[in-house]
Enzyme design. Structure first.
Site, PDB file in Angstrom:
ATOM      1  N   HIS A  49      26.970  59.359  22.390  1.00 34.17           N
ATOM      2  CA  HIS A  49      26.800  60.800  22.526  1.00 34.17           C
ATOM      3  C   HIS A  49      28.112  61.514  22.225  1.00 34.17           C
ATOM      4  O   HIS A  49      29.167  60.899  22.131  1.00 34.17           O
ATOM      5  CB  HIS A  49      26.331  61.163  23.945  1.00 34.17           C
ATOM      6  CG  HIS A  49      27.309  60.767  25.008  1.00 34.17           C
ATOM      7  ND1 HIS A  49      27.372  59.496  25.536  1.00 34.17           N
ATOM      8  CD2 HIS A  49      28.289  61.462  25.639  1.00 34.17           C
ATOM      9  CE1 HIS A  49      28.324  59.424  26.436  1.00 34.17           C
ATOM     10  NE2 HIS A  49      28.910  60.606  26.522  1.00 34.17           N
ATOM     11  N   ASP A  75      30.406  64.618  23.758  1.00 34.36           N
ATOM     12  CA  ASP A  75      30.528  65.375  25.007  1.00 34.36           C
ATOM     13  C   ASP A  75      30.238  66.853  24.822  1.00 34.36           C
ATOM     14  O   ASP A  75      29.594  67.484  25.666  1.00 34.36           O
ATOM     15  CB  ASP A  75      31.922  65.187  25.603  1.00 34.36           C
ATOM     16  CG  ASP A  75      32.079  63.832  26.279  1.00 34.36           C
ATOM     17  OD1 ASP A  75      31.067  63.129  26.451  1.00 34.36           O
ATOM     18  OD2 ASP A  75      33.222  63.471  26.627  1.00 34.36           O
ATOM     19  N   HIS A 101      30.918  58.560  21.241  1.00 32.55           N
ATOM     20  CA  HIS A 101      31.312  57.385  22.016  1.00 32.55           C
ATOM     21  C   HIS A 101      30.194  56.935  22.938  1.00 32.55           C
ATOM     22  O   HIS A 101      29.187  57.628  23.132  1.00 32.55           O
ATOM     23  CB  HIS A 101      32.566  57.680  22.844  1.00 32.55           C
ATOM     24  CG  HIS A 101      32.357  58.791  23.836  1.00 32.55           C
ATOM     25  ND1 HIS A 101      32.490  60.114  23.492  1.00 32.55           N
ATOM     26  CD2 HIS A 101      32.007  58.776  25.150  1.00 32.55           C
ATOM     27  CE1 HIS A 101      32.243  60.873  24.546  1.00 32.55           C
ATOM     28  NE2 HIS A 101      31.937  60.082  25.575  1.00 32.55           N
ATOM     29  N   ARG A 109      32.615  48.557  37.765  1.00 35.63           N
ATOM     30  CA  ARG A 109      33.578  49.337  36.974  1.00 35.63           C
ATOM     31  C   ARG A 109      33.717  50.725  37.591  1.00 35.63           C
ATOM     32  O   ARG A 109      32.737  51.474  37.699  1.00 35.63           O
ATOM     33  CB  ARG A 109      33.079  49.444  35.532  1.00 35.63           C
ATOM     34  CG  ARG A 109      33.929  50.291  34.575  1.00 35.63           C
ATOM     35  CD  ARG A 109      33.131  50.470  33.296  1.00 35.63           C
ATOM     36  NE  ARG A 109      33.861  51.061  32.191  1.00 35.63           N
ATOM     37  CZ  ARG A 109      33.955  52.364  31.939  1.00 35.63           C
ATOM     38  NH1 ARG A 109      33.412  53.243  32.788  1.00 35.63           N
ATOM     39  NH2 ARG A 109      34.589  52.801  30.869  1.00 35.63           N
TER      40      ARG A 109
END
Length: 330
Positions: free
Chosen positions: A216, A218, A279, A289
């Site tokens: 996508h 941002d 990204h 994470r």
């Protein structure tokens, strides 16, 4: 049933007449060789065309083992991004691109923020693989919904003045790094929504908010974004596997290069939020994470203040209503 497995077989087989006079002419053999040579050539050409036309390469931007003072990659701005940001004096980048550094935030500061994140997520986690904690709006993943963390009595015991001070100090250092790398006026940059902690695991996605691995842009997801940064709180290959951050750089219609960052505790990455920086995050394979997404805008209309953490009784319930239920953008 096959012969030899219990069936009766007639042993008197009919006699077959074998002809020994059949021959193949040299010209026919040559034609067959030419035909097979053409087929092999055509297959080879097709393979070459396929692998040179449809190709995805992989390139490192930062590995977990490296300790980087600063690494940058300049890029041409996408036209829509450049057209919009040109309206904001002092906030126009000298050039679009991305950077990564292990010297902006200290490991001790990252450790304090990791403790804050873990404490917050003890109060709620997504039923899928992606949980968020937004200290500005109060949004906290819980099951398949979001709750306001500031309306939970337990929150008062978790968020300390040390957490508040470190969070604000780290935000200021990251903001300065964005201004320095893109040659902006730091006063022209404003913190914007959403800015949040993320907790990613390999749990099966339950809602669209859990599907963090889709590529996508941002700026297309959040109109307020002009610059995106991430602060990683855990280490790739130690605390989790999978979960690399991947820029998708297109090269023509069919070729692309995946440029990856391996998270490292206290590592900061930053980039312009336009189409030049499409990204995604790889799916986490194991472990947990943790990271913080800190987003900035050049438009004062979308600016927001630092979180107050709503620890006092008179503030409880007043903070955190805005923005609940919005998706994750790691």
């Amino acid at each position: 049933m096959e012969p030899g497995t219990g069936s009766r077989v007639n042993r008197k087989l009919p006699k077959m007449k074998v002809s020994s006079g059949s021959t193949t002419s040299p010209s026919s053999t040559a034609q067959q060789h030419q035909m097979w040579a053409r087929i092999v050539l055509m297959v080879g050409v097709a393979a070459i065309v396929y692998f040179t036309t449809f190709r995805t390469r992989e390139k490192k931007f930062a590995t977990q083992r490296e300790v980087l003072e600063l690494r940058t990659q300049p890029l041409d701005c996408s036209r829509p991004y450049l057209d919009e940001i040109s309206k904001f004096s002092g906030c126009i980048p000298n050039r679009c691109g991305r950077f990564v550094s292990d010297k902006i935030v200290s490991p001790a500061e990252a450790g304090i923020l990791l403790d804050l994140a873990r404490a917050g997520f003890e109060l709620g986690q997504s039923a899928g693989g992606a949980s968020i904690l937004d200290l500005h709006s109060g949004a906290l993943s819980k099951g398949t919904q979001f709750v306001n963390v500031y309306r939970l009595p337990e929150a008062k015991k978790l968020f300390t003045s040390q957490h508040i001070n470190v969070y604000r100090h780290v935000k200021a250092k990251v903001q300065q790094a964005v201004a320095d790398n893109f040659r902006l006026s730091v006063d022209a940059l404003h913190l914007t929504h959403p800015t949040f902690f993320s907790r990613l695991t390999n749990a099966t996605a339950k809602t669209i908010h859990d599907e963090y691995w889709h590529a996508h842009v941002d700026k297309e997801t959040y109109n307020s974004f002009h610059f995106t940064t991430l602060l990683y709180l855990t280490d790739y290959g130690k605390d989790f596997t999978g979960g690399r951050f991947v820029f998708v750089d297109s090269e023509g219609k069919h070729n692309r290069t995946n440029v990856y960052i391996e998270p490292r505790r206290a590592r900061v990455s930053g980039f312009t939020s336009g189409g030049e920086n499409m990204h995604h995050v790889e799916q986490v394979a194991s472990g947990v994470r943790y990271a913080i997404t800190i987003s900035f805008t050049c438009d004062r209309e979308y600016a927001m203040a630092d979180p107050k953490f709503a620890l006092d009784d008179e503030e409880e319930g007043e903070e955190g209503g805005e923005g609940l239920g919005r998706g994750v953008v790691p």
